[in-house]
Design an enzyme around this catalytic site. Structure first.
Site, PDB file in Angstrom:
ATOM      1  CB  CYS A 141      -0.928  -0.015   1.198  1.00 12.22           C
ATOM      2  SG  CYS A 141      -0.078  -0.362   2.735  1.00 12.22           S
ATOM      3  CG  HIS A 217       0.334   3.592   5.760  1.00  6.12           C
ATOM      4  ND1 HIS A 217       0.801   2.902   6.850  1.00  6.12           N
ATOM      5  CD2 HIS A 217      -0.133   2.653   4.901  1.00  6.12           C
ATOM      6  CE1 HIS A 217       0.624   1.595   6.647  1.00  6.12           C
ATOM      7  NE2 HIS A 217       0.052   1.424   5.478  1.00  6.12           N
TER       8      HIS A 217
HETATM    9  N1  LIG Z   1      -3.758  -4.600   5.351  1.00  6.87           N
HETATM   10  C1  LIG Z   1      -3.069  -3.754   4.634  1.00  6.87           C
HETATM   11  O1  LIG Z   1      -2.993  -2.607   4.993  1.00  6.87           O
HETATM   12  C2  LIG Z   1      -2.394  -4.163   3.378  1.00  6.87           C
HETATM   13  C3  LIG Z   1      -1.960  -5.439   3.168  1.00  6.87           C
HETATM   14  N2  LIG Z   1      -1.294  -5.746   2.028  1.00  6.87           N
HETATM   15  C4  LIG Z   1      -0.805  -7.090   1.787  1.00  6.87           C
HETATM   16  O2  LIG Z   1      -1.922  -7.912   1.450  1.00  6.87           O
HETATM   17  C5  LIG Z   1      -1.711  -9.241   1.940  1.00  6.87           C
HETATM   18  C6  LIG Z   1      -2.878  -9.620   2.826  1.00  6.87           C
HETATM   19  O3  LIG Z   1      -2.906  -8.735   3.914  1.00  6.87           O
HETATM   20  P1  LIG Z   1      -4.235  -8.482   4.758  1.00  6.87           P
HETATM   21  O4  LIG Z   1      -5.433  -8.530   3.899  1.00  6.87           O
HETATM   22  O5  LIG Z   1      -3.994  -7.272   5.561  1.00  6.87           O
HETATM   23  O6  LIG Z   1      -4.217  -9.733   5.701  1.00  6.87           O
HETATM   24  P2  LIG Z   1      -5.396 -10.260   6.645  1.00  6.87           P
HETATM   25  O7  LIG Z   1      -4.733 -10.917   7.789  1.00  6.87           O
HETATM   26  O8  LIG Z   1      -6.400  -9.215   6.885  1.00  6.87           O
HETATM   27  O9  LIG Z   1      -6.087 -11.356   5.727  1.00  6.87           O
HETATM   28  C7  LIG Z   1      -5.422 -12.504   5.324  1.00  6.87           C
HETATM   29  C8  LIG Z   1      -6.432 -13.597   5.204  1.00  6.87           C
HETATM   30  O10 LIG Z   1      -5.733 -14.780   4.828  1.00  6.87           O
HETATM   31  C9  LIG Z   1      -6.367 -15.854   5.428  1.00  6.87           C
HETATM   32  N3  LIG Z   1      -5.427 -16.907   5.829  1.00  6.87           N
HETATM   33  C10 LIG Z   1      -4.742 -17.034   6.952  1.00  6.87           C
HETATM   34  N4  LIG Z   1      -4.041 -18.171   6.952  1.00  6.87           N
HETATM   35  C11 LIG Z   1      -4.301 -18.745   5.776  1.00  6.87           C
HETATM   36  C12 LIG Z   1      -3.901 -19.947   5.184  1.00  6.87           C
HETATM   37  N5  LIG Z   1      -3.099 -20.815   5.795  1.00  6.87           N
HETATM   38  N6  LIG Z   1      -4.371 -20.259   3.971  1.00  6.87           N
HETATM   39  C13 LIG Z   1      -5.212 -19.417   3.326  1.00  6.87           C
HETATM   40  N7  LIG Z   1      -5.632 -18.272   3.863  1.00  6.87           N
HETATM   41  C14 LIG Z   1      -5.176 -17.944   5.073  1.00  6.87           C
HETATM   42  C15 LIG Z   1      -7.099 -15.407   6.639  1.00  6.87           C
HETATM   43  O11 LIG Z   1      -8.374 -15.973   6.494  1.00  6.87           O
HETATM   44  P3  LIG Z   1      -9.313 -16.363   7.716  1.00  6.87           P
HETATM   45  O12 LIG Z   1      -9.912 -15.066   8.150  1.00  6.87           O
HETATM   46  O13 LIG Z   1     -10.276 -17.279   7.123  1.00  6.87           O
HETATM   47  O14 LIG Z   1      -8.461 -16.987   8.775  1.00  6.87           O
HETATM   48  C16 LIG Z   1      -7.131 -13.891   6.522  1.00  6.87           C
HETATM   49  O15 LIG Z   1      -8.440 -13.378   6.472  1.00  6.87           O
HETATM   50  C17 LIG Z   1      -0.339  -9.230   2.611  1.00  6.87           C
HETATM   51  O16 LIG Z   1       0.625  -9.577   1.652  1.00  6.87           O
HETATM   52  C18 LIG Z   1      -0.159  -7.755   2.986  1.00  6.87           C
HETATM   53  O17 LIG Z   1       1.179  -7.372   3.107  1.00  6.87           O
HETATM   54  C19 LIG Z   1      -1.100  -4.826   1.030  1.00  6.87           C
HETATM   55  C20 LIG Z   1      -1.555  -3.571   1.182  1.00  6.87           C
HETATM   56  C21 LIG Z   1      -2.177  -3.116   2.398  1.00  6.87           C
HETATM   57  O1  LIG Z   2       1.506  -2.889   2.620  1.00  6.37           O
HETATM   58  C1  LIG Z   2       1.392  -2.343   3.709  1.00  6.37           C
HETATM   59  O2  LIG Z   2       2.327  -1.569   4.313  1.00  6.37           O
HETATM   60  P1  LIG Z   2       3.862  -1.389   3.859  1.00  6.37           P
HETATM   61  O3  LIG Z   2       3.816  -0.718   2.516  1.00  6.37           O
HETATM   62  O4  LIG Z   2       4.438  -0.473   4.887  1.00  6.37           O
HETATM   63  O5  LIG Z   2       4.508  -2.752   3.833  1.00  6.37           O
HETATM   64  C2  LIG Z   2       0.209  -2.656   4.503  1.00  6.37           C
HETATM   65  O6  LIG Z   2      -0.185  -1.564   5.280  1.00  6.37           O
HETATM   66  C3  LIG Z   2       0.514  -3.864   5.332  1.00  6.37           C
HETATM   67  O7  LIG Z   2       1.575  -3.527   6.116  1.00  6.37           O
HETATM   68  P2  LIG Z   2       1.895  -4.384   7.394  1.00  6.37           P
HETATM   69  O8  LIG Z   2       2.903  -5.422   6.969  1.00  6.37           O
HETATM   70  O9  LIG Z   2       2.454  -3.358   8.330  1.00  6.37           O
HETATM   71  O10 LIG Z   2       0.590  -4.984   7.851  1.00  6.37           O
END
Ligand SMILES: NC(=O)C1=CN([C@@H]2O[C@H](COP(=O)(O)OP(=O)(O)OC[C@H]3O[C@@H](n4cnc5c(N)ncnc54)[C@H](OP(=O)(O)O)[C@@H]3O)[C@@H](O)[C@H]2O)C=CC1
Ligand SMILES: O=C(OP(=O)(O)O)[C@H](O)COP(=O)(O)O
Length: 334
Positions: A141, A217
């Protein structure tokens, strides 16, 4: 024919990308995976989205709760053209073998290393690089936010130094912190500068700090210019840059709180602010240096990027056709 899309990991990013896919007339959401039958799984079902267990290991949890799943991830993979991997950072790399075995294309997120994919991606900067690719990484992000504004002025850039002020946790996350400290990333540069370079070749270094907030952020950006630019030029460029919006402190945008309130006032789903918010008054030139401050809604800015990456990977539209289509479908203001 619509592209059949699956989502592995229905969390913060996964549920938003799933929603965005349902808004596209050239894509079909086939299903999402969950590891457990919690309220998000029930809500997906209510919305008519087929829920699959993330693996065989998780099936007993669903059986115990009498929650009927449509199958497992392996079944989902057999029904789709592309999987969006939105599992927690680092897990996508492990899942890649599953995707390769079935022969489905995959999009990974910013929590993965760049080498998980054939290219890293921010639509307005390098859409062409993802054309016909099988594996693409939508960058994080913060990296997406930096890339959107820096790409718009890249011909003027000699060097960039940016400070990332990162939110500690997403609003629904009760496990992460800190709740009363400022935590520097002692790795210098932080991953953001090198990650921007996986998308656009500019000279950039970043440092990063985690602070006790959940909503957005903030970046403080300093650009050394190789050719002259005025404040008015920069305002004009950003006003004409897609997925970047200018906000004025004099209109009450004092902090990230008002930016999120703005998204709520737009009745955006989950108060998503897909656009990068630049404070207009923060744009300043001192000699050969440009300064500006921007905010990133971490839960949503990467969502339109995932949609555009799908179109590029199946060569369904050219860059601006896809960006405009995605923007319109999500109500992105420009
Ligand atoms: N949050 C953010 O601000 C941002 C995140 N990202 C990136 O996006 C990706 C996802 O992040 P985010 O959405 O925040 O993560 P979350 O933790 O919110 O969601 C990840 C999901 O993956 C599922 N999960 C957990 N374990 C497993 C597994 N073994 N197999 C399959 N699914 C699984 C979980 O499902 P369940 O609920 O069913 O357990 C959970 O809901 C990461 O790479 C992160 O760095 C990128 C930009 C911004
Ligand atoms: O992609 C993100 O941040 P980043 O650009 O600082 O790695 C998301 O906010 C997830 O970051 P996190 O790894 O701190 O949950």
């Amino acid at each position: 024919m619509k592209v059949k899309v699956g989502i592995n990991g229905y969390g913060t990013i996964g549920k938003r990308v799933a929603y965005a896919v349902t808004k596209q007339d050239d894509m079909e959401l086939i299903g999402v995976t969950k590891t457990k039958p919690d309220f998000e799984a029930y809500r997906a079902k209510e919305l008519g989205i087929p829920v699959y267990a993330a693996s065989n290991d998780f099936l007993p949890r669903f059986e115990k709760a009498n929650f009927e799943v449509a199958g497992t991830l392996e079944d989902l993979l057999n029904e789709i053209d592309i999987i969006i991997d939105t599992t927690p950072g680092g897990m996508g790399e492990k899942n890649k073998t599953l995707y390769e075995n079935v022969g489905v294309k995959a999009i990974f997120q910013g929590g993965e290393k760049a080498n998980v994919a054939e290219t890293s991606f921010v639509a307005q900067a390098n859409y062409e690089n993802a054309i016909r690719k099988n594996y693409v990484r939508v960058v994080s992000c913060n990296t997406t936010g930096l890339t959107r504004t820096l790409n718009a002025i890249k011909e003027y850039i000699e060097y960039v130094y940016a400070v990332m002020i990162r939110r500690a946790a997403d609003p629904n996350d009760i496990k992460r912190g800190p709740i009363n400290a400022i935590k520097p990333s002692v790795e210098v540069p932080s991953h953001h500068g090198p990650d921007v370079q996986t998308v656009i070749p500019i000279n950039i270094e970043t440092t990063a700090f985690v602070v006790p907030t959940t909503i957005m952020h903030v970046h403080s950006v300093m650009v050394e210019l190789k050719k002259p630019l005025t404040k008015e030029d920069v305002i004009d460029i950003f006003e004409n840059t897609t997925r970047v919006l200018l906000f004025e402190k004099k209109k009450g945008f004092d902090s990230t709180a008002q930016l999120i309130e703005f998204a709520r006032d737009l009745h955006r789903e989950w108060n998503n602010l897909y656009e990068i918010a630049v404070w207009k008054e923060s744009i300043n030139i001192k000699g050969n240096r440009l300064f500006y401050i921007q905010a990133v809604h971490q839960e949503s800015d990467v969502v339109p990027e995932n949609v555009d990456a799908i179109r590029a990977m199946f060569e369904m539209a050219d860059k601006w056709e896809s960006i405009k289509k995605t923007n319109k479908s999500l109500g992105i203001l420009k």
